[in-house]
Design a protein around this motif. Structure first.
Motif, PDB file in Angstrom:
ATOM      1  N   GLN A  82       0.845  -1.185   0.000  1.00  0.00           N
ATOM      2  CA  GLN A  82       0.000   0.000   0.000  1.00  0.00           C
ATOM      3  C   GLN A  82       0.887   1.244   0.000  1.00  0.00           C
ATOM      4  N   TYR A  83       0.393   2.353  -0.484  1.00  0.00           N
ATOM      5  CA  TYR A  83       1.212   3.557  -0.577  1.00  0.00           C
ATOM      6  C   TYR A  83       1.753   3.992   0.779  1.00  0.00           C
ATOM      7  N   THR A  84       1.026   3.747   1.859  1.00  0.00           N
ATOM      8  CA  THR A  84       1.523   4.127   3.186  1.00  0.00           C
ATOM      9  C   THR A  84       2.776   3.331   3.530  1.00  0.00           C
ATOM     10  N   GLY A  85       2.839   2.081   3.100  1.00  0.00           N
ATOM     11  CA  GLY A  85       4.030   1.266   3.303  1.00  0.00           C
ATOM     12  C   GLY A  85       5.194   1.737   2.449  1.00  0.00           C
ATOM     13  N   PHE A  86       4.887   2.201   1.242  1.00  0.00           N
ATOM     14  CA  PHE A  86       5.925   2.783   0.392  1.00  0.00           C
ATOM     15  C   PHE A  86       6.534   3.977   1.111  1.00  0.00           C
ATOM     16  N   LEU A  87       5.674   4.853   1.622  1.00  0.00           N
ATOM     17  CA  LEU A  87       6.164   6.039   2.314  1.00  0.00           C
ATOM     18  C   LEU A  87       6.956   5.671   3.563  1.00  0.00           C
ATOM     19  N   ALA A  88       6.508   4.659   4.299  1.00  0.00           N
ATOM     20  CA  ALA A  88       7.190   4.244   5.527  1.00  0.00           C
ATOM     21  C   ALA A  88       8.545   3.604   5.250  1.00  0.00           C
ATOM     22  N   SER A  89       8.744   3.074   4.065  1.00  0.00           N
ATOM     23  CA  SER A  89       9.999   2.384   3.752  1.00  0.00           C
ATOM     24  C   SER A  89      10.917   3.212   2.853  1.00  0.00           C
ATOM     25  N   MET A  90      10.760   4.508   2.874  1.00  0.00           N
ATOM     26  CA  MET A  90      11.544   5.378   1.994  1.00  0.00           C
ATOM     27  C   MET A  90      13.050   5.213   2.158  1.00  0.00           C
ATOM     28  N   ASN A  91      13.559   5.004   3.354  1.00  0.00           N
ATOM     29  CA  ASN A  91      15.007   4.882   3.508  1.00  0.00           C
ATOM     30  C   ASN A  91      15.524   3.636   2.807  1.00  0.00           C
ATOM     31  N   ALA A  92      14.828   2.514   2.942  1.00  0.00           N
ATOM     32  CA  ALA A  92      15.240   1.292   2.246  1.00  0.00           C
ATOM     33  C   ALA A  92      15.125   1.473   0.737  1.00  0.00           C
ATOM     34  N   ILE A  93      14.058   2.110   0.278  1.00  0.00           N
ATOM     35  CA  ILE A  93      13.885   2.358  -1.159  1.00  0.00           C
ATOM     36  C   ILE A  93      14.999   3.267  -1.667  1.00  0.00           C
ATOM     37  N   ARG A  94      15.294   4.321  -0.920  1.00  0.00           N
ATOM     38  CA  ARG A  94      16.369   5.239  -1.317  1.00  0.00           C
ATOM     39  C   ARG A  94      17.694   4.504  -1.412  1.00  0.00           C
ATOM     40  N   ALA A  95      18.040   3.771  -0.376  1.00  0.00           N
ATOM     41  CA  ALA A  95      19.358   3.131  -0.322  1.00  0.00           C
ATOM     42  C   ALA A  95      19.483   1.959  -1.293  1.00  0.00           C
ATOM     43  N   ILE A  96      18.571   1.019  -1.208  1.00  0.00           N
ATOM     44  CA  ILE A  96      18.713  -0.219  -1.979  1.00  0.00           C
ATOM     45  C   ILE A  96      18.250  -0.048  -3.420  1.00  0.00           C
ATOM     46  N   ALA A  97      17.062   0.493  -3.605  1.00  0.00           N
ATOM     47  CA  ALA A  97      16.511   0.597  -4.962  1.00  0.00           C
ATOM     48  C   ALA A  97      17.200   1.700  -5.767  1.00  0.00           C
ATOM     49  N   MET A  98      17.279   2.885  -5.205  1.00  0.00           N
ATOM     50  CA  MET A  98      17.760   4.028  -5.980  1.00  0.00           C
ATOM     51  C   MET A  98      19.292   4.110  -6.022  1.00  0.00           C
ATOM     52  N   GLU A  99      19.946   4.099  -4.865  1.00  0.00           N
ATOM     53  CA  GLU A  99      21.399   4.278  -4.860  1.00  0.00           C
ATOM     54  C   GLU A  99      22.138   3.075  -5.426  1.00  0.00           C
ATOM     55  N   TYR A 100      21.651   1.876  -5.146  1.00  0.00           N
ATOM     56  CA  TYR A 100      22.309   0.673  -5.656  1.00  0.00           C
ATOM     57  C   TYR A 100      21.690   0.165  -6.952  1.00  0.00           C
ATOM     58  N   THR A 136      10.489  13.203  -8.023  1.00  0.00           N
ATOM     59  CA  THR A 136      11.643  13.713  -7.284  1.00  0.00           C
ATOM     60  C   THR A 136      12.719  12.646  -7.146  1.00  0.00           C
ATOM     61  N   LEU A 137      12.303  11.408  -6.871  1.00  0.00           N
ATOM     62  CA  LEU A 137      13.253  10.303  -6.764  1.00  0.00           C
ATOM     63  C   LEU A 137      13.881   9.952  -8.113  1.00  0.00           C
ATOM     64  N   GLY A 138      13.204  10.306  -9.195  1.00  0.00           N
ATOM     65  CA  GLY A 138      13.665   9.898 -10.517  1.00  0.00           C
ATOM     66  C   GLY A 138      13.350   8.438 -10.790  1.00  0.00           C
ATOM     67  N   MET A 139      12.324   7.914 -10.143  1.00  0.00           N
ATOM     68  CA  MET A 139      11.953   6.508 -10.293  1.00  0.00           C
ATOM     69  C   MET A 139      10.942   6.330 -11.418  1.00  0.00           C
ATOM     70  N   GLN A 140      11.198   5.349 -12.260  1.00  0.00           N
ATOM     71  CA  GLN A 140      10.232   4.997 -13.296  1.00  0.00           C
ATOM     72  C   GLN A 140       8.928   4.595 -12.617  1.00  0.00           C
ATOM     73  N   HIS A 141       7.816   4.997 -13.210  1.00  0.00           N
ATOM     74  CA  HIS A 141       6.521   4.690 -12.604  1.00  0.00           C
ATOM     75  C   HIS A 141       5.425   4.727 -13.654  1.00  0.00           C
ATOM     76  N   LEU A 142       4.331   4.106 -13.313  1.00  0.00           N
ATOM     77  CA  LEU A 142       3.141   4.197 -14.136  1.00  0.00           C
ATOM     78  C   LEU A 142       1.926   4.103 -13.241  1.00  0.00           C
ATOM     79  N   VAL A 143       0.824   4.610 -13.736  1.00  0.00           N
ATOM     80  CA  VAL A 143      -0.444   4.580 -13.022  1.00  0.00           C
ATOM     81  C   VAL A 143      -1.357   3.606 -13.753  1.00  0.00           C
TER      82      VAL A 143
END
Length: 177
Positions: A82-100, A136-143
């Protein structure tokens, strides 16, 4: 622009189509924290599907790590949250998904998406901030808000794995079973 598509208004969204798209992209594991938006139409049918392995976790950031581990092992996984979980896990997403640059592919239900064709028009603050955050993250996305949008899921997942880049698929309507 990083947005791959925007949804079409006033259309049906079938969970079976989303599951078929996941399979078409050779996803074998789905990591999930139950999500009210997608539970009935996607999560419960997926839990009974013999071709997919459902990995239940208690926190979304655990799912980010598990998906990274699956990718390192050459196994394709996706997260259903759920989007609330996405928001709550931003540090893991930033570090693992985006930086790595890991192919962390997330199907994210937009609870209370009162404007499914354009989440930015939602009265819910968290929902209307998702697209600006992804940009802002520069993450590929679709709706995804209709069956017509589902056709974009498998190609987007394929691209994410081929290019080793994260992907967020926003599910802006309650899919039917």
């Amino acid at each position: 622009m990083n947005s791959l598509t925007m949804g079409a208004p006033d259309m049906q969204l079938q969970g079976a189509g989303i599951i078929a798209a996941i399979k078409a992209a050779a996803i074998t594991h789905v990591v999930s924290v139950p999500d009210l938006t997608t539970s009935e139409g996607v999560l419960w049918p997926l839990s009974r599907d013999r071709d997919l392995r459902l990995v239940r976790v208690s926190r979304e950031e655990e799912g980010v790590g598990i998906c990274a581990g699956l990718a390192a092992a050459g196994v394709r996984g996706a997260m259903l949250i759920q989007y609330t979980g996405f928001l709550a896990s931003m540090n893991a997403i930033r570090a693992i998904a985006m930086e790595y640059r890991q192919p962390i592919c997330m199907l994210v239900g937009l609870l209370f998406a009162d404007s499914p064709e354009d989440p930015e028009q939602s009265a819910n603050y968290g929902v209307n901030r998702m697209l600006p955050l992804l940009r802002t993250l520069g993450m590929q996305h679709l709706v995804v808000s209709s069956d017509a949008d589902v056709a974009q899921i498998a190609p987007a997942l394929e691209t994410a794995f081929r290019e080793s880049t994260p992907l967020c698929i926003l599910i802006s309507r309650y899919p039917s079973a």
